[in-house]
Design a protein around this motif. Structure first.
Motif, mmCIF file in Angstrom:
data_model
loop_
_atom_site.group_PDB
_atom_site.id
_atom_site.type_symbol
_atom_site.label_atom_id
_atom_site.label_comp_id
_atom_site.label_asym_id
_atom_site.label_seq_id
_atom_site.Cartn_x
_atom_site.Cartn_y
_atom_site.Cartn_z
ATOM 1 N N GLY A 204 0.824 -1.212 0.000
ATOM 2 C CA GLY A 204 0.000 0.000 0.000
ATOM 3 C C GLY A 204 0.856 1.259 0.000
ATOM 4 N N ARG A 205 1.916 1.257 0.789
ATOM 5 C CA ARG A 205 2.821 2.409 0.828
ATOM 6 C C ARG A 205 3.542 2.581 -0.508
ATOM 7 N NH1 ARG A 205 5.665 1.158 6.697
ATOM 8 N NH2 ARG A 205 3.840 1.608 8.006
ATOM 9 N N ARG A 207 2.468 1.610 -3.473
ATOM 10 C CA ARG A 207 1.480 2.114 -4.435
ATOM 11 C C ARG A 207 1.295 3.621 -4.295
ATOM 12 N NH1 ARG A 207 -2.396 -2.823 -3.976
ATOM 13 N NH2 ARG A 207 -2.440 -3.552 -6.136
ATOM 14 N N LYS A 208 1.135 4.055 -3.059
ATOM 15 C CA LYS A 208 0.903 5.481 -2.803
ATOM 16 C C LYS A 208 2.072 6.317 -3.306
ATOM 17 C CE LYS A 208 -0.216 8.705 0.943
ATOM 18 N NZ LYS A 208 -0.478 8.847 2.399
ATOM 19 N N VAL A 212 2.049 9.183 -6.605
ATOM 20 C CA VAL A 212 2.016 10.503 -5.987
ATOM 21 C C VAL A 212 1.811 11.618 -7.008
ATOM 22 C CG1 VAL A 212 4.519 10.875 -6.068
ATOM 23 C CG2 VAL A 212 3.159 11.962 -4.266
ATOM 24 N N ASP A 217 -1.797 3.050 -11.204
ATOM 25 C CA ASP A 217 -1.273 2.039 -10.284
ATOM 26 C C ASP A 217 -0.648 0.901 -11.095
ATOM 27 O OD1 ASP A 217 -0.721 0.245 -8.295
ATOM 28 O OD2 ASP A 217 -2.794 -0.009 -7.620
#
Length: 230
Positions: A204-205, A207-208, A212, A217
């Motif tokens: 999840g981190r 991907r974020k 940005v 994704d």
């Protein structure tokens, strides 16, 4: 050594002096080393350790190096592990037999340790390029494994160490679906106990961070299995 978990090399050699020379040189280069004295032990360690590369002597007690090579390459779960075969047999027919059995390289004894290390890195460059400092790209994502830097679309992406190792693993084999257990083994190593759901947090981190600047994704979730870079 590059950012991923240090590659694991299985050394299969029945002569203790030769094993120690190989261990010393491999560990000096930053590799994790496991060792076997015979073919039976080697096959057990292949299953237990899932090494990134095998340095395999031909002449072994009980199960020969040729038979170890044959069994490793016949198993779909281990056939992609590079094998460098060591042998005092220097005839062309012996080289051909070793390579036809599945060995990825064949080195005649006595050998130069410097040359063997170069051949080993050549094999790892093919199977685990991030560990030998290669620049890896996928679409507009660029990973520099030497400088520990990532860019997407020309913009620098800031990642934590774990996210960097995850991305380095995923980008080595785009399209491959990695199970959570495989990612845990590759990124953290088998000696450390981490719950598999920890992978989901770090994915999840990652991907974020990669999204940005509004990019799509690039990580695909395969429900009930794991993740891939697609």
């Amino acid at each position: 050594m590059a950012a991923n978990q240090a590659p694991c090399v299985l050394v299969v050699e029945d002569e203790s002096a030769q094993r120690e020379v190989l261990r010393y040189n491999l560990e000096s280069e930053g590799f994790k080393v496991v060792m076997a004295e015979n073919g039976d032990e080697a096959l057990l360690l292949v299953a237990e350790e899932n090494p990134d590369l095998i340095v395999l002597d031909w002449m072994l007690p009980n199960v020969s190096g040729i038979e170890v090579c044959r069994q490793v390459k016949a198993n779909p779960e281990t056939r992609s592990i590079p094998i460098i075969m060591l042998s005092a047999r220097s005839e062309e027919t012996d080289r051909v037999r070793g390579l036809e059995t599945g060995a990825d390289d064949y080195v005649v004894k006595p050998y130069s340790v410097v040359e063997l290390m170069a051949r080993l890195r050549t094999q790892l460059r093919r199977t685990r390029p991030a560990t030998v400092g290669e620049r890896l790209t996928f679409g507009d994502i660029l990973v520099d494994a030497t400088e520990y830097r990532v860019w997407r679309g020309g913009e620098k992406v800031t990642l934590g160490p774990t996210e960097f190792r995850l991305l380095s693993t995923l980008i080595e084999k785009p399209g491959r679906v990695w199970t959570r257990e495989q990612l845990l083994d590759r990124v953290w190593g088998r000696e450390i106990y981490i719950e598999t759901r920890t992978i989901d947090v770090h994915i999840g981190r990652l991907r974020k961070a990669l999204m940005v600047n509004g990019g799509e994704d690039p990580i695909r979730t395969v429900r009930g299995v794991g993740y891939s870079l697609d």
